[in-house]
Scaffold this motif. Structure first.
Motif, PDB file in Angstrom:
ATOM      1  N   VAL A  79      11.798  -5.102  -0.797  1.00 49.04           N
ATOM      2  CA  VAL A  79      11.499  -4.811   0.613  1.00 49.04           C
ATOM      3  C   VAL A  79      10.205  -5.511   0.997  1.00 49.04           C
ATOM      4  N   ASP A  80      10.280  -6.318   2.049  1.00 56.26           N
ATOM      5  CA  ASP A  80       9.068  -6.971   2.551  1.00 56.26           C
ATOM      6  C   ASP A  80       8.294  -5.960   3.387  1.00 56.26           C
ATOM      7  N   CYS A  81       7.040  -5.745   3.043  1.00 50.84           N
ATOM      8  CA  CYS A  81       6.250  -4.677   3.647  1.00 50.84           C
ATOM      9  C   CYS A  81       4.980  -5.243   4.269  1.00 50.84           C
ATOM     10  N   ASP A  82       4.761  -4.945   5.553  1.00 55.12           N
ATOM     11  CA  ASP A  82       3.528  -5.322   6.225  1.00 55.12           C
ATOM     12  C   ASP A  82       2.662  -4.074   6.356  1.00 55.12           C
ATOM     13  N   PRO A  90      12.003  -1.030  -4.243  1.00 54.78           N
ATOM     14  CA  PRO A  90      10.875  -1.269  -3.338  1.00 54.78           C
ATOM     15  C   PRO A  90      10.358  -2.702  -3.393  1.00 54.78           C
ATOM     16  N   THR A  99       1.968  -0.263  -4.799  1.00 59.90           N
ATOM     17  CA  THR A  99       2.663  -0.427  -3.519  1.00 59.90           C
ATOM     18  C   THR A  99       2.666   0.905  -2.778  1.00 59.90           C
ATOM     19  N   LEU A 147      -0.560   1.445   5.894  1.00 63.47           N
ATOM     20  CA  LEU A 147       0.082   1.734   4.619  1.00 63.47           C
ATOM     21  C   LEU A 147      -0.919   1.462   3.507  1.00 63.47           C
ATOM     22  N   LEU A 153       8.960  -2.762   7.722  1.00 59.27           N
ATOM     23  CA  LEU A 153       9.674  -3.029   6.482  1.00 59.27           C
ATOM     24  C   LEU A 153      10.902  -3.868   6.794  1.00 59.27           C
ATOM     25  N   TYR A 212       6.608   7.120   1.426  1.00 58.38           N
ATOM     26  CA  TYR A 212       5.524   6.148   1.319  1.00 58.38           C
ATOM     27  C   TYR A 212       4.182   6.835   1.482  1.00 58.38           C
ATOM     28  N   ILE A 262       5.110   1.975  -1.019  1.00 57.98           N
ATOM     29  CA  ILE A 262       6.476   2.494  -0.997  1.00 57.98           C
ATOM     30  C   ILE A 262       6.735   3.261  -2.294  1.00 57.98           C
TER      31      ILE A 262
END
Length: 207
Positions: free
Chosen positions: A115-118, A112, A72, A64, A124, A142, A74
């Motif tokens: 939202v925890d994003c790795d 967004p 971000t 990502l 997510l 995304y 997202i």
């Protein structure tokens, strides 16, 4: 955009006189193997079911990465509490309340930032909705890809060209290499070494 430029050829073991059609065909073969339109940063949209009992989904394309000036990857995300599949109704009372307020089936925007994003795994972790019910379906737009094409992809591209040039059926006297012909020989051109270099970029959930 080709993954190797003429100035790169000597650094990756290709003759300076290598024609652009070899590189273009190898680039197309890499994209086909990775099941994505491009390894550069581009935008994707996926509609994903959330596993019962979980608040996480995993996106298909990695890594990502934000596009341009974005902070971000997202772009937007929507969630809904659709009618559960058989065996997924965890709380009958909440489910009936949700139906009473016509929540099921309605898409709602999710911030967004909540939202925890790795970025490396594409996982997510979603927030709960207003009634305390988990979302069971999300629509995510995304961006993902490489802001700079690295040595692994460039080396893979050069190796595919070398493999093609050493394949008699492809090494005939030609001024242009047909991409479909390269695709036909993909099992031998994308060898185990090339596959290892490209493994981090293969789409996770497709095929």
């Amino acid at each position: 955009m080709a993954y190797l430029q003429p100035a790169d050829y000597p650094n990756y073991g290709l003759p300076a006189g290598t024609t652009a059609d070899w590189i273009t065909a190898a680039t197309a073969l890499i994209n086909s193997y990775c099941r994505r339109p491009d390894l550069n940063v581009v935008q994707y949209t996926e509609r994903l079911r959330v596993t019962s009992g979980s608040q996480a989904v995993r996106l298909s394309y990695l890594p990502l990465a934000p596009l341009g000036d974005a902070t971000t990857p997202i772009v937007s995300i929507e969630g809904r509490y659709a009618k559960p599949r058989r065996g997924e109704m965890a709380n009958d009372a909440l489910f009936e309340m949700a139906w009473a307020f016509s929540l099921p089936g309605q898409w709602s925007a999710i911030d967004p930032a909540s939202v925890d994003c790795d970025a490396n795994t594409g996982e997510l972790t979603l927030p709960w909705n207003v009634l305390g019910l988990p979302y069971n379906e999300v629509m995510v737009t995304y961006t993902a890809g490489l802001s700079t094409i690295g040595d692994d992809v460039k080396t893979a591209c050069a190796q595919i060209v070398r493999n093609a040039q050493s394949t008699p059926a492809l090494n005939a006297s030609k001024t242009k290499i047909d991409t479909m012909q390269m695709q036909y020989f993909s099992s031998s051109l994308v060898d185990e070494t090339v596959q290892a270099w490209l493994r981090p970029y293969v789409a996770n959930r497709l095929g």
